[in-house]
Write a protein that holds these residues in place. Structure first.
Motif, PDB file in Angstrom:
ATOM      1  N   ILE A   1      -0.108  -7.012   8.043  1.00 60.73           N
ATOM      2  CA  ILE A   1      -0.477  -7.313   6.229  1.00 60.73           C
ATOM      3  C   ILE A   1       0.247  -6.404   6.259  1.00 60.73           C
ATOM      4  O   ILE A   1       1.450  -5.437   6.274  1.00 60.73           O
ATOM      5  N   GLU A   2       0.868  -6.388   4.501  1.00 63.51           N
ATOM      6  CA  GLU A   2       1.469  -5.986   3.314  1.00 63.51           C
ATOM      7  C   GLU A   2       1.317  -5.093   3.113  1.00 63.51           C
ATOM      8  O   GLU A   2       0.059  -4.946   2.719  1.00 63.51           O
ATOM      9  N   VAL A   3       2.006  -3.466   3.038  1.00 63.72           N
ATOM     10  CA  VAL A   3       1.780  -2.638   2.016  1.00 63.72           C
ATOM     11  C   VAL A   3       2.645  -1.979   0.929  1.00 63.72           C
ATOM     12  O   VAL A   3       3.249  -2.134   1.491  1.00 63.72           O
ATOM     13  N   ALA A   4       2.036  -2.242  -0.227  1.00 63.64           N
ATOM     14  CA  ALA A   4       3.155  -2.152  -1.108  1.00 63.64           C
ATOM     15  C   ALA A   4       3.025  -0.459  -2.477  1.00 63.64           C
ATOM     16  O   ALA A   4       1.643  -0.502  -2.709  1.00 63.64           O
ATOM     17  N   ILE A   5       4.115   0.593  -2.179  1.00 66.32           N
ATOM     18  CA  ILE A   5       3.800   1.121  -3.131  1.00 66.32           C
ATOM     19  C   ILE A   5       4.396   1.722  -4.031  1.00 66.32           C
ATOM     20  O   ILE A   5       5.508   1.727  -4.154  1.00 66.32           O
TER      21      ILE A   5
END
Length: 376
Positions: A301-305
């Motif tokens: 799963i990918e998280v982008a901030i």
């Protein structure tokens, strides 16, 4: 009818207006029926402005878009997702800025009518709930993180800063309370000193946990909700009111949010990246901050901030995750190095690229947990 208050609601209103925290009563459709004085102070709206409007008006993303679904799910199945539980999340002020709250939702039944009441406490202002967040910050400080250069002394200084800051805050609070030595204030002062002692003990625990981490390199991984990790991390990052003037939203588009991770360590990554983004936008005229969670490569799963700050120069980007590389005048350059160490130890990747908002976007991946279909 929306906008009309019955005699029973009027009596309820008189009661909830005596409560300093914000209280909002809604009907089954999510329309606001009662808005306490505490809610007016917290959100900046007058009650007359919000009566009849959907309560999502007060929510930050993704809760704003998903709130109706929460209610419909509960009414259809009787299975509560947010009702009957207390959680840390973010809310949205009238002027657009987001701020951390502690939210508890209860159900109201009056005859054939059903509604819900939300109890909200602003975590940026309440001294009592500040202690709760300081406890979370102290737990974050328990996590042993070591930079790729293995500078033990510098890492310890970085890790001990949070509990020592908590000790200072509690000591100052106790001193202020002693200026007015009433019975209630003396009790609060004793609680503050007790917390000082606990934080001092935790400072010692950091040393032991860092030593164990260096020796084994292991993390305590369990199945955890990434949504909850991010919501609590966002609340911690906004605790000092740094979200004022920032258009902040979170978007969850992943098919699952269950990850196999050390929740405290991943929360530390989220807090570090959010604080970096907020600092990068400190002088920006347009402040936008987005957290986007989506499906990554198979099993991840990918998280982008992403932020709307000035972005990264080429020279900084090339050395971004090396220790002692900092764009801050007083920074030690360990934050991103620590994030890199935590994410790679979890089997994920972390990288940065230009943001569509105009600044920088930091991405990281985590392994999804294998969860049985019957699990919530």
């Amino acid at each position: 009818m929306p906008g009309m208050i019955t005699e029973g609601e009027g009596n309820l209103h008189a009661l909830i207006d005596t409560v300093p925290d914000a209280m909002v009563v809604i009907d089954e459709e999510g329309s606001i029926r009662t808005f306490s004085i505490g809610a007016e102070h917290m959100f900046g709206y007058a009650e007359a402005e919000v009566i009849g409007q959907n309560v999502s008006l007060l929510m930050a993303q993704p809760d704003r878009d998903q709130h109706t679904g929460y209610i419909e799910h509960y009414l259809d199945t009787g299975r509560a997702q947010i009702i009957g539980a207390s959680r840390v999340t973010t809310a949205r002020h009238r002027d657009g800025h987001s701020f951390p709250i502690n939210l508890a939702v209860g159900e109201l039944k009056r005859g054939s009518q059903r509604g819900f009441v939300g109890f909200m406490r602003d975590l940026t202002e309440s001294r009592q709930t500040e202690r709760e967040l300081l406890t979370l910050q102290a737990e974050l400080a328990h996590v042993s993180r070591i930079s790729s250069m293995g500078s033990l002394a510098t890492s310890l200084a970085h890790e001990l800063n949070q509990p020592l800051t908590a000790v200072v805050n509690y000591s100052n609070s106790a001193r202020d309370l002693l200026d007015d030595p009433t019975s209630a204030n003396l009790d609060l002062a004793r609680e503050a000193m007790d917390e000082c002692a606990r934080e001092a003990i935790r400072a010692g625990q950091i040393v032991h946990r860092l030593r164990d981490f260096i020796a084994s390199g292991e993390t305590e991984r369990q199945i955890a909700s990434l949504r909850r990790i991010i919501q609590e991390g966002a609340a911690l990052a906004l605790i000092n009111g740094d979200g004022r003037g920032v258009d902040f939203e979170t978007e969850f588009s992943a098919s699952s949010d269950k990850v196999l991770a050390d929740s405290v360590q991943i929360q530390q990554v989220v807090v570090n990246l959010l604080r970096n983004a907020l600092e990068a936008m400190s002088d920006a005229t347009r402040k936008q901050l987005r957290i986007i969670v989506r499906d990554g490569p198979q099993g991840l799963i990918e998280v982008a901030i992403a932020d709307s700050g000035p972005g990264l120069t080429k020279s900084v980007a090339e050395r971004l995750f090396r220790p002692f590389n900092s764009t801050k005048a007083q920074g030690m350059g360990l934050g991103l190095s620590i994030c890199h160490t935590i994410i790679t130890a979890h089997g994920g990747n972390i990288w940065a690229e230009p943001s569509k908002l105009g600044g920088a976007a930091f991405h990281f991946t985590l392994p999804l947990a294998e969860v049985d279909d019957g699990d919530d």
